[in-house]
Design an enzyme around this catalytic site. Structure first.
Site, PDB file in Angstrom:
ATOM      1  CB  SER A  33      -0.905  -0.040   1.239  1.00 47.02           C
ATOM      2  OG  SER A  33      -1.900   0.943   1.149  1.00 47.02           O
ATOM      3  CG  ASN A  34       1.219   4.274  -2.366  1.00 48.36           C
ATOM      4  OD1 ASN A  34       1.955   3.311  -2.483  1.00 48.36           O
ATOM      5  ND2 ASN A  34       0.966   5.101  -3.352  1.00 48.36           N
ATOM      6  CG  HIS A  35       3.039   6.117   4.447  1.00 42.56           C
ATOM      7  ND1 HIS A  35       2.516   5.510   5.556  1.00 42.56           N
ATOM      8  CD2 HIS A  35       4.355   5.845   4.472  1.00 42.56           C
ATOM      9  CE1 HIS A  35       3.469   4.902   6.224  1.00 42.56           C
ATOM     10  NE2 HIS A  35       4.602   5.077   5.582  1.00 42.56           N
ATOM     11  CB  SER A  36      -2.670   8.096   1.274  1.00 43.10           C
ATOM     12  OG  SER A  36      -3.737   9.000   1.094  1.00 43.10           O
ATOM     13  CB  VAL A 101      -3.109   5.125  -7.450  1.00 43.11           C
ATOM     14  CG1 VAL A 101      -3.388   3.768  -8.089  1.00 43.11           C
ATOM     15  CG2 VAL A 101      -4.351   6.018  -7.507  1.00 43.11           C
TER      16      VAL A 101
END
Ligand code: CTP
Ligand code: CA
Length: 226
Positions: A33-36, A101
């Protein structure tokens, strides 16, 4: 000229927003996943609604309440986000891609949990690139006909202005928003740099909701009548 927030500056507009990260499954128990936090995208959805727009929000996995009056679709992966966005693109007059994304997803997602095999060797994972949801929207017939105004974000670790302008051109969007400063993830404060064909301007640092309202006013200024 600092755009003033006018309460109903998006009346009659239909605004689609993506927010949060995407989660790309490796197997049923793990993924990448990404940091957000999703806070900026949710603030934009809220500000657009307050400005009189109809707002639909496509959200990756985040822990945030849905802004009042906003229709929300929850997704996990980039492919799901792409499908949810495509389903709304004919409806929207503005698309704001605030989601972080994941650029890649595992080429194969295992149906069963991958177990350690005792050899001490990690599994080798293969990745494929995810579709660029924003670039696809910007290349659509409605965007090219001026019926869909696309706004992108850029998270850069260095050389923000040059990188963001290159990204704006590459994606074919009229407005790109750069995040100034590396440490804004998950925080309530942020500072933004706006880039368009005319040049660039900074929005003063402040709470994400204030910035979202300023951004909404900037978008409204660039739209034709609804
Ligand atoms: N974006 C998107 N779909 C993707 C990747 C990015 O819609 N698969 C959107 C983001 O929501 C953002 C903009 O494109 O509005 C820029 O995202 P960013 O990650 O900064 O750009 P990339 O094109 O992925 O380039 P890179 O990460 O390599 O800098
Ligand atoms: Ca990326």
């Amino acid at each position: 000229l600092q755009a003033q927030f006018q309460p109903q500056c998006l009346a009659g507009q239909r605004v689609l927003v993506t927010a949060g990260p995407t989660f790309e499954a490796i197997d049923p128990v793990r993924g990448i996943s990404n940091h957000s936090s999703g806070k900026m995208g949710f603030a934009i959805a809220r500000a657009a609604r307050e400005a009189g727009a109809e707002v639909r929000l496509v959200a990756g996995p985040v822990h945030l309440p849905t802004p009042l009056g906003v229709r929300r679709t929850d997704v996990q992966s980039a492919l799901q986000m792409q499908a949810a966005v495509q389903a709304e693109l004919d409806w929207a007059s503005v698309f704001v891609a605030a989601a972080a994304v994941a650029d890649w997803r595992p080429a194969h997602s295992a149906e069963q949990k991958i177990k350690k095999d005792g050899s001490g060797q990690p599994p080798s994972l293969q990745f494929v690139e995810n579709p660029d949801i924003l670039a696809e929207a910007a290349a659509s017939a409605r965007a090219r006909a001026g019926q869909l105004f696309c706004v992108g974000f850029a998270a850069e670790s260095h050389d923000l202005q040059a990188q963001a302008e290159a990204k704006r051109r590459r994606k074919g969007v009229p407005l790109l928003v750069g995040n100034i400063g590396p440490a804004t993830f998950g925080r309530d404060d942020n500072a933004l740099l706006l880039l368009d064909a005319q040049g660039c301007k900074a929005l003063p640092a402040g709470p994400k909701l204030h910035l979202a309202r300023a951004l909404v006013a900037e978008i409204a200024q660039r739209l034709g009548p609804a």
